[in-house]
Design a protein around this motif. Structure first.
Motif, mmCIF file in Angstrom:
data_model
loop_
_atom_site.group_PDB
_atom_site.id
_atom_site.type_symbol
_atom_site.label_atom_id
_atom_site.label_comp_id
_atom_site.label_asym_id
_atom_site.label_seq_id
_atom_site.Cartn_x
_atom_site.Cartn_y
_atom_site.Cartn_z
ATOM 1 N N ARG A 248 3.883 0.628 -13.271
ATOM 2 C CA ARG A 248 4.139 1.286 -11.986
ATOM 3 C C ARG A 248 4.692 0.313 -10.941
ATOM 4 O O ARG A 248 4.332 -0.865 -10.929
ATOM 5 N N VAL A 249 5.542 0.834 -10.090
ATOM 6 C CA VAL A 249 5.990 0.098 -8.901
ATOM 7 C C VAL A 249 5.260 0.719 -7.713
ATOM 8 O O VAL A 249 5.382 1.922 -7.452
ATOM 9 N N ILE A 250 4.460 -0.104 -7.034
ATOM 10 C CA ILE A 250 3.637 0.376 -5.921
ATOM 11 C C ILE A 250 4.150 -0.257 -4.637
ATOM 12 O O ILE A 250 4.164 -1.477 -4.483
ATOM 13 N N SER A 251 4.588 0.579 -3.737
ATOM 14 C CA SER A 251 5.175 0.099 -2.484
ATOM 15 C C SER A 251 4.091 -0.081 -1.422
ATOM 16 O O SER A 251 3.281 0.816 -1.210
ATOM 17 N N VAL A 252 4.092 -1.242 -0.792
ATOM 18 C CA VAL A 252 3.209 -1.458 0.360
ATOM 19 C C VAL A 252 4.003 -1.050 1.599
ATOM 20 O O VAL A 252 4.867 -1.780 2.074
ATOM 21 N N GLY A 253 3.753 0.165 2.059
ATOM 22 C CA GLY A 253 4.389 0.630 3.291
ATOM 23 C C GLY A 253 5.664 1.427 3.069
ATOM 24 O O GLY A 253 6.335 1.330 2.043
ATOM 25 N N THR A 254 5.974 2.227 4.080
ATOM 26 C CA THR A 254 7.178 3.059 4.044
ATOM 27 C C THR A 254 8.441 2.208 4.128
ATOM 28 O O THR A 254 9.487 2.614 3.637
ATOM 29 N N THR A 259 13.373 0.532 1.384
ATOM 30 C CA THR A 259 14.231 -0.531 0.844
ATOM 31 C C THR A 259 14.512 -0.286 -0.636
ATOM 32 O O THR A 259 15.666 -0.331 -1.084
ATOM 33 N N LEU A 260 13.448 -0.033 -1.408
ATOM 34 C CA LEU A 260 13.601 0.165 -2.855
ATOM 35 C C LEU A 260 14.429 1.412 -3.164
ATOM 36 O O LEU A 260 15.304 1.388 -4.034
ATOM 37 N N GLU A 261 14.165 2.495 -2.446
ATOM 38 C CA GLU A 261 14.899 3.730 -2.708
ATOM 39 C C GLU A 261 16.368 3.616 -2.282
ATOM 40 O O GLU A 261 17.236 4.277 -2.845
ATOM 41 N N SER A 262 16.642 2.753 -1.309
ATOM 42 C CA SER A 262 18.031 2.519 -0.885
ATOM 43 C C SER A 262 18.798 1.696 -1.920
ATOM 44 O O SER A 262 20.000 1.863 -2.105
ATOM 45 N N ALA A 263 18.077 0.789 -2.583
ATOM 46 C CA ALA A 263 18.739 -0.151 -3.505
ATOM 47 C C ALA A 263 18.769 0.341 -4.947
ATOM 48 O O ALA A 263 19.515 -0.187 -5.772
ATOM 49 N N GLY A 284 11.516 17.259 -0.979
ATOM 50 C CA GLY A 284 12.709 17.651 -1.741
ATOM 51 C C GLY A 284 13.388 16.422 -2.325
ATOM 52 O O GLY A 284 14.136 16.507 -3.289
ATOM 53 N N TYR A 285 13.080 15.247 -1.720
ATOM 54 C CA TYR A 285 13.662 13.991 -2.206
ATOM 55 C C TYR A 285 13.055 13.628 -3.565
ATOM 56 O O TYR A 285 11.850 13.751 -3.768
ATOM 57 N N LYS A 286 13.888 13.184 -4.510
ATOM 58 C CA LYS A 286 13.412 12.737 -5.828
ATOM 59 C C LYS A 286 13.353 11.210 -5.827
ATOM 60 O O LYS A 286 14.389 10.544 -5.717
ATOM 61 N N PHE A 287 12.143 10.673 -5.928
ATOM 62 C CA PHE A 287 11.974 9.221 -5.911
ATOM 63 C C PHE A 287 12.540 8.603 -7.185
ATOM 64 O O PHE A 287 12.292 9.093 -8.290
ATOM 65 N N LYS A 288 13.298 7.510 -7.007
ATOM 66 C CA LYS A 288 13.961 6.866 -8.143
ATOM 67 C C LYS A 288 13.202 5.641 -8.630
ATOM 68 O O LYS A 288 13.236 5.307 -9.795
ATOM 69 N N CYS A 289 12.498 4.973 -7.703
ATOM 70 C CA CYS A 289 11.894 3.683 -8.057
ATOM 71 C C CYS A 289 10.378 3.669 -7.917
ATOM 72 O O CYS A 289 9.670 3.267 -8.822
ATOM 73 N N VAL A 308 5.880 10.471 3.400
ATOM 74 C CA VAL A 308 4.624 10.563 2.643
ATOM 75 C C VAL A 308 4.492 11.957 2.010
ATOM 76 O O VAL A 308 4.067 12.092 0.858
ATOM 77 N N SER A 309 4.912 12.987 2.745
ATOM 78 C CA SER A 309 4.865 14.360 2.232
ATOM 79 C C SER A 309 5.837 14.561 1.075
ATOM 80 O O SER A 309 5.580 15.369 0.180
ATOM 81 N N ALA A 310 6.944 13.828 1.085
ATOM 82 C CA ALA A 310 7.904 13.903 -0.029
ATOM 83 C C ALA A 310 7.277 13.375 -1.313
ATOM 84 O O ALA A 310 7.556 13.862 -2.405
ATOM 85 N N LEU A 311 6.393 12.391 -1.177
ATOM 86 C CA LEU A 311 5.766 11.779 -2.347
ATOM 87 C C LEU A 311 4.587 12.595 -2.863
ATOM 88 O O LEU A 311 4.424 12.782 -4.071
#
Length: 341
Positions: A248-254, A259-263, A284-289, A308-311
């Protein structure tokens, strides 16, 4: 999607005004994004939710003392300037209060002339481009004259300005702290590493656009301000290694999340890169990373609450917030944390 769909009732006394003495002793709500199940623990116990092979991604930006108080040279009227974004030739994009007094050509003086600024362009509302002049090193002068740019809901100055920095803050450039990271101590990070969790760093310089209220009724009509980010090759490698290994990739903070979703490409692969992002994540957003997120409790109707609601799903998140209010959690920048996994 209406902005009012992301509203909730918050008693004012639950807005944390000061950080806790021990960073890692704040409370931690856990939220299962699939079921909506909520749990309660202390932040340092986050270790129990992490699995060897996971990659924890932190944002190593550093908040600059970006709030300056000065006077207009011609009239002596007091003026407040908030540094938002560094341009070239000592020009900064700033937020000026009161904006009406800062017309093009206005000269401002800070610290009895130690630092001077000339308004070179009126951008919008209170936003101005200001060109600064000084003798010496800008960062040292800023350190001497500037104050930490605390959010407006915090009503008094900080006793120790380092408490608005993460323990891993490294690169100057933020107008606000990546607050989910404020809960980590160096000892806790060592404990996490010892468990076999990889820690990767990215940089996103937080601008005030992240915290700006959504002023349009329809969420999709909101436009995010751009923020600078950078991912170094060795850090991208750590993230990709975890993904490829089925971890898993766990993001600390929005901010790390954005950053990760942009890259990331469509497969969640991260390339080392730098640039500007205006990514706006809402349901509605599909998380990629990212697979999981550590975050604070966010303002009603904010873009962060939408992310947060998207996740985790809007209903799950709002139910968890209702529970947090009932259980007297502390909210916003110096408040408690939530782990969504």
């Amino acid at each position: 999607m209406n902005v009012k769909d992301f509203d909730y009732e918050l008693p004012e006394e639950l807005i944390a005004q000061d950080p806790l003495e021990d960073r890692s002793s704040s409370r931690l709500m856990t939220l299962d994004k699939r079921t909506g199940t909520v749990g309660h623990k202390i932040f340092r116990d986050i270790v129990d939710d992490l699995i060897p092979g996971d990659c924890l991604v932190i944002n190593n930006t550093k908040v600059i003392p970006a709030r300056l108080f000065g006077v207009k040279e011609d009239t002596g009227a007091t003026i407040e300037v908030l540094l938002l974004k560094r341009k070239e030739n000592n020009i900064w994009e700033t937020l000026v209060k009161p904006g009406k007094k800062a017309k093009t050509g206005t000269v401002l003086s800070f610290g009895n002339g130690l630092l001077k600024g000339t308004v070179v362009e009126v951008v919008e509302e209170g936003n101005r481009l200001i060109q600064f002049s000084y003798d010496g090193i800008f960062e040292e002068i800023l350190d001497e004259l500037g104050q930490m740019p605390l959010p407006p809901y915090i009503t008094h100055p900080l006793k120790d300005k380092n408490r608005y920095q993460t323990v891993y803050a490294k690169y100057d450039g933020s107008a606000a702290a990546p607050t989910a990271g404020l809960h980590f101590t160096k000892e806790l990070l060592e404990e996490i590493k010892a468990k076999g969790v990889e820690i990767a760093s990215v940089t996103l310089h937080v601008g005030l656009g992240t915290f700006r209220p959504v002023k349009v009724e329809n969420v999709q009509d909101h436009h995010m301000h751009s923020e600078f980010f950078r991912i170094e090759p060795e850090e991208a490698e750590k993230i990709n290694r975890a993904k490829e290994g089925g971890h898993r990739v766990i993001s600390v903070g929005t901010t790390s999340c954005r950053t990760l979703e942009s890259a990331a490409d469509e497969n969640g692969h991260i390339d080392a890169k730098s640039g500007w992002t205006e990514i706006f994540i809402y349901p509605g957003y599909k998380f990629k990373c990212i697979d999981a997120l550590i975050t604070n409790f966010h303002l009603p109707q904010s873009t962060l609450l939408m992310l947060v609601s998207a996740l985790a799903g809007r209903e799950h998140v709002l139910a968890a917030y209702e529970e947090a209010v009932k259980e007297r959690y502390r909210f916003f920048s110096f408040g408690d944390a939530m782990y969504i996994g």
